[in-house]
Design an enzyme around this catalytic site. Structure first.
Site, PDB file in Angstrom:
ATOM      1  N   TYR A 186      -7.209   3.506  10.358  1.00  0.00           N
ATOM      2  CA  TYR A 186      -6.532   2.577   9.456  1.00  0.00           C
ATOM      3  C   TYR A 186      -5.691   3.330   8.431  1.00  0.00           C
ATOM      4  O   TYR A 186      -4.536   2.982   8.164  1.00  0.00           O
ATOM      5  CB  TYR A 186      -7.562   1.692   8.746  1.00  0.00           C
ATOM      6  CG  TYR A 186      -6.970   0.882   7.616  1.00  0.00           C
ATOM      7  CD1 TYR A 186      -6.170  -0.223   7.883  1.00  0.00           C
ATOM      8  CD2 TYR A 186      -7.179   1.243   6.285  1.00  0.00           C
ATOM      9  CE1 TYR A 186      -5.602  -0.961   6.845  1.00  0.00           C
ATOM     10  CE2 TYR A 186      -6.620   0.516   5.249  1.00  0.00           C
ATOM     11  CZ  TYR A 186      -5.829  -0.583   5.540  1.00  0.00           C
ATOM     12  OH  TYR A 186      -5.266  -1.302   4.513  1.00  0.00           O
TER      13      TYR A 186
ATOM     14  N   SER B  68      -3.217  -2.803  -5.119  1.00  0.00           N
ATOM     15  CA  SER B  68      -2.663  -3.685  -4.104  1.00  0.00           C
ATOM     16  C   SER B  68      -3.275  -5.078  -4.178  1.00  0.00           C
ATOM     17  O   SER B  68      -4.445  -5.250  -4.530  1.00  0.00           O
ATOM     18  CB  SER B  68      -2.917  -3.098  -2.709  1.00  0.00           C
ATOM     19  OG  SER B  68      -2.529  -4.003  -1.696  1.00  0.00           O
TER      20      SER B  68
ATOM     21  N   GLN C 134       0.700  -4.550  -7.462  1.00  0.00           N
ATOM     22  CA  GLN C 134       1.567  -4.762  -6.296  1.00  0.00           C
ATOM     23  C   GLN C 134       1.271  -6.120  -5.694  1.00  0.00           C
ATOM     24  O   GLN C 134       0.112  -6.449  -5.405  1.00  0.00           O
ATOM     25  CB  GLN C 134       1.354  -3.666  -5.256  1.00  0.00           C
ATOM     26  CG  GLN C 134       2.132  -3.848  -3.966  1.00  0.00           C
ATOM     27  CD  GLN C 134       1.329  -4.605  -2.910  1.00  0.00           C
ATOM     28  OE1 GLN C 134       0.100  -4.632  -2.956  1.00  0.00           O
ATOM     29  NE2 GLN C 134       2.017  -5.244  -1.983  1.00  0.00           N
TER      30      GLN C 134
ATOM     31  N   THR D 149       6.455  -6.284  -3.011  1.00  0.00           N
ATOM     32  CA  THR D 149       6.746  -5.664  -1.720  1.00  0.00           C
ATOM     33  C   THR D 149       7.601  -6.609  -0.891  1.00  0.00           C
ATOM     34  O   THR D 149       7.214  -7.752  -0.645  1.00  0.00           O
ATOM     35  CB  THR D 149       5.445  -5.321  -0.977  1.00  0.00           C
ATOM     36  OG1 THR D 149       4.752  -4.302  -1.717  1.00  0.00           O
ATOM     37  CG2 THR D 149       5.729  -4.800   0.417  1.00  0.00           C
TER      38      THR D 149
ATOM     39  N   HIS E   5       7.438   1.959   4.071  1.00  0.00           N
ATOM     40  CA  HIS E   5       6.012   1.641   4.202  1.00  0.00           C
ATOM     41  C   HIS E   5       5.294   2.742   4.975  1.00  0.00           C
ATOM     42  O   HIS E   5       4.365   2.486   5.754  1.00  0.00           O
ATOM     43  CB  HIS E   5       5.823   0.287   4.881  1.00  0.00           C
ATOM     44  CG  HIS E   5       4.760  -0.567   4.256  1.00  0.00           C
ATOM     45  ND1 HIS E   5       5.017  -1.485   3.249  1.00  0.00           N
ATOM     46  CD2 HIS E   5       3.421  -0.642   4.478  1.00  0.00           C
ATOM     47  CE1 HIS E   5       3.887  -2.085   2.900  1.00  0.00           C
ATOM     48  NE2 HIS E   5       2.910  -1.581   3.628  1.00  0.00           N
TER      49      HIS E   5
ATOM     50  N   ARG F 120       4.579   2.355   8.673  1.00  0.00           N
ATOM     51  CA  ARG F 120       3.522   1.453   9.135  1.00  0.00           C
ATOM     52  C   ARG F 120       4.029   0.074   9.540  1.00  0.00           C
ATOM     53  O   ARG F 120       3.273  -0.717  10.085  1.00  0.00           O
ATOM     54  CB  ARG F 120       2.459   1.301   8.034  1.00  0.00           C
ATOM     55  CG  ARG F 120       1.664   2.568   7.818  1.00  0.00           C
ATOM     56  CD  ARG F 120       0.870   2.535   6.529  1.00  0.00           C
ATOM     57  NE  ARG F 120      -0.304   1.678   6.576  1.00  0.00           N
ATOM     58  CZ  ARG F 120      -1.480   2.029   7.082  1.00  0.00           C
ATOM     59  NH1 ARG F 120      -1.624   3.226   7.648  1.00  0.00           N
ATOM     60  NH2 ARG F 120      -2.507   1.205   7.041  1.00  0.00           N
TER      61      ARG F 120
END
Length: 380
Positions: A28, A110, A131, A159, A280, A283
């Protein structure tokens, strides 16, 4: 233990972290999407940036201090938001935010972290960035903003480069499921990582607690391994969304995932305070060019501060990004490799690696201040 003798570079931290983190968690953290060509181009684009060495300048004592959005920082880098941070290493959000407050650098939480903003309210000091993955519901959006503001987060990062879930094939093969749960296959991996397992505990696996507080009744059955409950709430933002967010948030606003000069050019007129050039970390879209290759075009299009991430692995990489026009650099994975390798001692050691590497390389090119870097640029 002399950490610089045993772990002088990020590659050493990565190697140890891989042994101490279960395989499904490592996949991950470490994976990109597709065949990971986008991630490779991020690396290649930074390697292509060359800086001219200098001679006969006498002693060079580099000054790493900088300003960003009206705030002063001792170094031009910080800790980027990373989803499911507390799954990667136990209490990662607490450890990283606490270190950021001590070091005086930004910490990004996040939306899909394993802690809610309130859990960090007492320890982020004046360094909190929140974020946001944009919720469709204005009510949910405004509640998130109120919670972040009340917890002490002063900068909002929207984002804008995740309109849909990416596939992340390595992550899927690794066996991580959403919401996270320990299948027999994953339990076998956990058994080989006792420090991680003890820290996580034997109760419920870390979850996206902020998202769960809004979406618990929306998730009907299992989700794809690369999606999560956050996708049940998300909008694909447009300029109208940015305008609504600007009206609702009275702090600094940053757009993360900007690679197009025309987007950067419009941002200031929409009340945005900075743009964040990023792919990113490879990703999301495997067909993107290296993020560093897009910095000059974005720099030419705007006078706003530019933040950069994607592919950064050293202090030299930070200097390369700054020379290309960035004002500040954020990293997510690297701090988590450091946690995985050294636990609580990891962030301070990685910070020290970066500072020493920046100072050494600035001396090599005769740059006494960060503002001197652009003049040493040969190619990029």
């Amino acid at each position: 233990m002399d950490l610089h003798a045993r772990f002088p570079a990020l590659s050493d931290l990565k190697a140890r972290a891989r042994r101490r983190i279960p395989h499904f968690v490592w996949e991950y953290l470490d994976s990109a999407t597709g065949v990971e060509a986008g991630a490779a181009r991020n690396r290649a684009a930074l390697d292509d940036v060359l800086l001219r060495p200098a001679a006969l300048l006498g002693e060079v004592a580099p000054d790493l201090r900088c300003q960003l959005m009206g705030r002063e920082y001792p170094v031009p880098f910080g800790i980027a938001p990373l989803g499911m941070s507390g799954l990667i290493w136990p209490k990662a959000e607490q450890l990283l935010s606490g270190f950021a407050a001590q070091a005086g650098i930004p910490y990004g939480l996040s939306t899909v972290a394993t802690e809610v903003p309130e859990a960090l309210a007492g320890q982020i000091g004046d360094q909190g960035w929140f974020q946001m993955y944009p919720p469709k519901s204005a009510e949910v959006r405004d509640d998130m903003l109120e919670r972040a503001k009340a917890a002490g987060f002063h900068t909002l990062v929207l984002t804008v480069d995740v309109p849909a879930a990416s596939r992340r094939e390595r992550q899927t093969r690794g066996g991580l499921v959403q919401p996270p749960r320990l299948t027999p296959r994953l339990l076998a991996q956990v058994a080989r990582c006792p420090v991680w397992a003890t820290g996580i505990g034997f109760g419920e696996m870390p979850r996206m607690r902020l998202m769960d507080s809004y979406a618990a009744d929306l998730a009907k059955g299992p989700l794809p391994s690369t999606a999560h409950v956050g996708y049940l709430l998300r909008a694909a933002p447009d300029w109208d969304y940015v305008a609504a967010l600007r009206e609702a948030w009275d702090g600094a606003l940053v757009l993360k995932g900007v690679c197009e000069p025309e987007v950067a050019a419009r941002a200031a007129s929409e009340g945005v305070d900075a743009v964040w050039v990023s792919t990113h970390a490879g990703r999301q879209f495997d067909g993107a060019p290296g993020a560093a290759s897009m910095l000059p075009g974005v720099r030419a299009a705007t006078d706003l501060p530019i933040i950069f991430d994607s592919g950064v692995e050293s202090g030299l990489d930070i200097l390369r990004a700054l020379a290309l026009g960035a004002d500040f650099v954020m990293m997510g994975r690297a701090w988590h490799y450091a946690l995985g390798a050294l636990g609580r001692d990891g962030p301070a050691h990685w910070y020290d690696i970066l500072v020493k590497d920046m100072e050494s390389n600035m001396a090599q090119i005769g740059a006494r201040r960060l503002e001197d870097l652009g003049g040493r640029l040969i190619r990029g």
